[in-house]
Motif scaffolding. Structure first.
Motif, PDB file in Angstrom:
ATOM      1  N   ILE A 115      41.085  28.954  29.517  1.00  0.00           N
ATOM      2  CA  ILE A 115      42.065  28.076  30.169  1.00  0.00           C
ATOM      3  C   ILE A 115      43.023  27.399  29.193  1.00  0.00           C
ATOM      4  N   GLY A 116      42.978  27.771  27.910  1.00  0.00           N
ATOM      5  CA  GLY A 116      43.981  27.290  26.967  1.00  0.00           C
ATOM      6  C   GLY A 116      44.135  25.779  26.966  1.00  0.00           C
ATOM      7  N   SER A 117      45.364  25.332  27.101  1.00  0.00           N
ATOM      8  CA  SER A 117      45.673  23.910  26.919  1.00  0.00           C
ATOM      9  C   SER A 117      45.169  22.990  28.021  1.00  0.00           C
ATOM     10  N   GLU A 118      44.577  23.540  29.070  1.00  0.00           N
ATOM     11  CA  GLU A 118      43.867  22.641  29.984  1.00  0.00           C
ATOM     12  C   GLU A 118      42.718  21.952  29.255  1.00  0.00           C
ATOM     13  N   THR A 119      42.303  22.520  28.130  1.00  0.00           N
ATOM     14  CA  THR A 119      41.298  21.885  27.275  1.00  0.00           C
ATOM     15  C   THR A 119      41.691  20.453  26.938  1.00  0.00           C
ATOM     16  N   LYS A 120      42.975  20.207  26.792  1.00  0.00           N
ATOM     17  CA  LYS A 120      43.444  18.868  26.422  1.00  0.00           C
ATOM     18  C   LYS A 120      42.999  17.816  27.426  1.00  0.00           C
ATOM     19  N   THR A 121      42.907  18.174  28.684  1.00  0.00           N
ATOM     20  CA  THR A 121      42.483  17.182  29.687  1.00  0.00           C
ATOM     21  C   THR A 121      41.049  16.748  29.452  1.00  0.00           C
ATOM     22  N   PHE A 122      40.199  17.651  28.982  1.00  0.00           N
ATOM     23  CA  PHE A 122      38.804  17.317  28.708  1.00  0.00           C
ATOM     24  C   PHE A 122      38.686  16.501  27.434  1.00  0.00           C
ATOM     25  N   THR A 123      39.415  16.901  26.393  1.00  0.00           N
ATOM     26  CA  THR A 123      39.355  16.189  25.118  1.00  0.00           C
ATOM     27  C   THR A 123      39.845  14.756  25.266  1.00  0.00           C
ATOM     28  N   TRP A 286      40.740  25.049  19.298  1.00  0.00           N
ATOM     29  CA  TRP A 286      39.728  24.000  19.214  1.00  0.00           C
ATOM     30  C   TRP A 286      39.938  22.930  20.290  1.00  0.00           C
ATOM     31  N   ALA A 287      40.117  21.683  19.908  1.00  0.00           N
ATOM     32  CA  ALA A 287      40.243  20.586  20.873  1.00  0.00           C
ATOM     33  C   ALA A 287      41.482  20.697  21.738  1.00  0.00           C
ATOM     34  N   ALA A 288      42.411  21.558  21.339  1.00  0.00           N
ATOM     35  CA  ALA A 288      43.655  21.722  22.089  1.00  0.00           C
ATOM     36  C   ALA A 288      43.623  22.882  23.068  1.00  0.00           C
ATOM     37  N   GLY A 289      42.644  23.837  22.919  1.00  0.00           N
ATOM     38  CA  GLY A 289      42.783  25.008  23.774  1.00  0.00           C
ATOM     39  C   GLY A 289      41.635  25.978  23.874  1.00  0.00           C
ATOM     40  N   ALA A 290      40.391  25.599  23.553  1.00  0.00           N
ATOM     41  CA  ALA A 290      39.319  26.593  23.455  1.00  0.00           C
ATOM     42  C   ALA A 290      38.500  26.802  24.727  1.00  0.00           C
ATOM     43  N   ILE A 291      38.586  25.927  25.711  1.00  0.00           N
ATOM     44  CA  ILE A 291      37.622  25.913  26.809  1.00  0.00           C
ATOM     45  C   ILE A 291      37.729  27.122  27.740  1.00  0.00           C
ATOM     46  N   ASN A 346      48.393  22.669  32.602  1.00  0.00           N
ATOM     47  CA  ASN A 346      48.314  24.125  32.603  1.00  0.00           C
ATOM     48  C   ASN A 346      47.852  24.583  31.233  1.00  0.00           C
ATOM     49  N   GLY A 347      47.634  25.877  31.094  1.00  0.00           N
ATOM     50  CA  GLY A 347      47.154  26.386  29.832  1.00  0.00           C
ATOM     51  C   GLY A 347      47.618  27.803  29.581  1.00  0.00           C
ATOM     52  N   SER A 348      47.739  28.161  28.304  1.00  0.00           N
ATOM     53  CA  SER A 348      48.140  29.507  27.916  1.00  0.00           C
ATOM     54  C   SER A 348      47.516  29.828  26.578  1.00  0.00           C
ATOM     55  N   LEU A 349      46.767  30.921  26.540  1.00  0.00           N
ATOM     56  CA  LEU A 349      46.133  31.415  25.331  1.00  0.00           C
ATOM     57  C   LEU A 349      46.300  32.931  25.377  1.00  0.00           C
ATOM     58  N   PRO A 350      46.363  33.621  24.239  1.00  0.00           N
ATOM     59  CA  PRO A 350      46.577  35.067  24.309  1.00  0.00           C
ATOM     60  C   PRO A 350      45.660  35.755  25.324  1.00  0.00           C
ATOM     61  N   GLY A 351      46.274  36.342  26.347  1.00  0.00           N
ATOM     62  CA  GLY A 351      45.540  37.065  27.372  1.00  0.00           C
ATOM     63  C   GLY A 351      45.307  36.306  28.654  1.00  0.00           C
ATOM     64  N   TYR A 352      45.527  35.001  28.651  1.00  0.00           N
ATOM     65  CA  TYR A 352      45.149  34.195  29.816  1.00  0.00           C
ATOM     66  C   TYR A 352      46.136  33.046  30.039  1.00  0.00           C
ATOM     67  N   GLU A 353      46.291  32.678  31.308  1.00  0.00           N
ATOM     68  CA  GLU A 353      47.011  31.460  31.669  1.00  0.00           C
ATOM     69  C   GLU A 353      46.316  30.788  32.843  1.00  0.00           C
TER      70      GLU A 353
END
Length: 410
Positions: A115-123, A286-291, A346-353
């Motif tokens: 889920i990429g940058s949705e990780t930020k909401t958890f952090t 990491w804390a910005a986008g790993a979840i 929202n989130g974006s990581l290679p392969g996923y949004e």
């Protein structure tokens, strides 16, 4: 900047091509000095709210089907999961396309996704829970906890969480992108990520304006570790995921990816070919986008996040004070955005949004998960889905991304 490696830095608010998702943190991006923080228009819905949200009848579902399929065709999206829920109005839960282009396995609604940058909401939620416990203050400077940060004696935790620090975004550094190009499976440490950022001058004085930067969240992750004495993945699991009742959400420590999951596809920077990025190591986020998460956990998280279930009312009110980001009807709070009334990230990581948002006026939740991050017409595909869906169900609260064409029924 290589086209593949810039993904995580764009995952902020899925708006028009000139907006903050497509290039939210490019050095020199001009949003102008931000206006004073404004309170987001969230209020606990009264029992009679949401009357303008349509019943999710078969006829409305058919319109949504057509809208989603048209976006898939135009943006060449292999597969997508969509969940839409509104009390008293019904639900719409669908999976379209394929989860694996090699085997042809269909997309399914129970698959795990990055889920990429949705990780930020958890952090940031973990940080705000420490604020509620009196262990940290939003107006503490980052230099209190982490040494060697440019302007560390001036930048506050509030400015980090609100993307107003002025620190250079490490994921825009050429050397960082070159390192990623040598091997997408290599791990990165938080300090390595900060080193890429700190060799650049600060972009503006703290608090002057909004500029999306993953560097901010790496620093918040380090603050969480220092205050709690635990590694970040344990902090997220114990202090956020368990209290929120999320049992299918994971902060990975490497490239692990629970089954079942969808394969994710990205455009390779060196060849321009579409490649399978499923096993790439997300430690650089990491804390910005790993979840990693799934549809039902994100459905629950959307409401928890927007209504502040895990926080005191006062702290949630601070979180929802948004800074204008140069797009009409859109603002960014503390690890959260408000776009035309839809609150989330929202989130974006290679392969996923991904896109997870909640509309308080209708108590409605929207989750979109897709297995590509390849741009279409210079825009994130999640933005196309967000606007196409909200145009059908909430025309007064359209999540911006592009002007969707009229869906063709089939």
């Amino acid at each position: 900047m290589t086209p593949t490696r810039m993904r995580l830095r764009r995952a902020c608010v899925a708006v028009a091509a000139a907006g903050v998702l497509i290039a939210p943190a490019v050095a020199g991006t001009a949003y102008g000095a931000s206006a004073p923080a404004r309170a987001a228009p969230y209020a606990a819905p009264s029992p009679d709210t949401g009357t303008d949200f349509p019943q999710l009848t078969p006829a409305v579902a058919a319109k949504l089907d057509a809208a989603v399929r048209q976006v898939m065709r135009e943006a060449r999206v292999p597969g997508v999961i969509v969940g839409l829920w509104a009390p008293g109005k019904g639900s719409y839960v669908r999976a379209f396309g394929v989860a694996d282009k090699t085997t042809g396995a269909p997309m399914a609604t129970d698959l795990d996704m990055r889920i990429g940058s949705e990780t930020k909401t958890f952090t940031v939620t973990a940080l705000l829970r420490l604020v509620d416990q009196g262990k940290v203050g939003l107006d503490d400077t980052i230099g209190t906890y982490v040494t060697g940060v440019p302007n560390g004696d001036r930048i506050t935790l509030r400015e980090l969480a609100g993307m107003r620090s002025g620190l250079f975004n490490y994921s825009e550094d050429d050397a960082f992108n070159a390192a990623l190009d040598t091997g997408a499976e290599r791990p990165f440490t938080p300090q390595q990520l900060l080193d890429y950022s700190f060799k650049h001058p600060v972009q503006f004085p703290p608090g002057q304006k909004f500029e999306y930067s993953n560097t901010n969240l790496i620093l918040i992750g380090l603050v969480l570790e220092k205050i709690t004495g635990r590694p970040l993945h344990e902090v997220i699991e114990q202090d956020v995921l368990k209290p929120a009742g999320l049992h299918h959400t994971l902060f990975p420590t490497g490239a692990e990816f629970p089954e079942p999951h969808a394969h994710g596809y990205t455009d390779q920077s060196t060849s321009g070919k579409i490649v399978d990025a499923t096993g790439w190591n997300p430690s650089w986020g990491w804390a910005a986008g790993a979840i990693i998460s799934d549809l039902q956990d994100l459905r629950s998280w959307a409401r928890t996040l927007a209504t502040g279930t895990l926080l005191t009312p006062a702290t949630q009110a601070e979180r929802l004070k948004t800074t204008p980001i140069g797009i009409p009807g859109a603002g960014y709070g503390l690890g959260i955005f408000d776009v035309q009334g839809w609150i989330g990230h929202n989130g974006s990581l290679p392969g996923y949004e991904s896109l997870t948002v909640y509309l308080p006026q209708a108590q409605a939740t929207l989750v979109v998960l897709l297995n590509t991050d390849v741009l279409h017409d210079g825009k994130e595909p999640s933005a196309f889905f967000g606007e196409a869906i909200t145009t059908v169900v909430t025309p007064d609260h359209v999540y911006p991304g592009h002007q969707p064409p009229t869906p063709k029924s089939r």
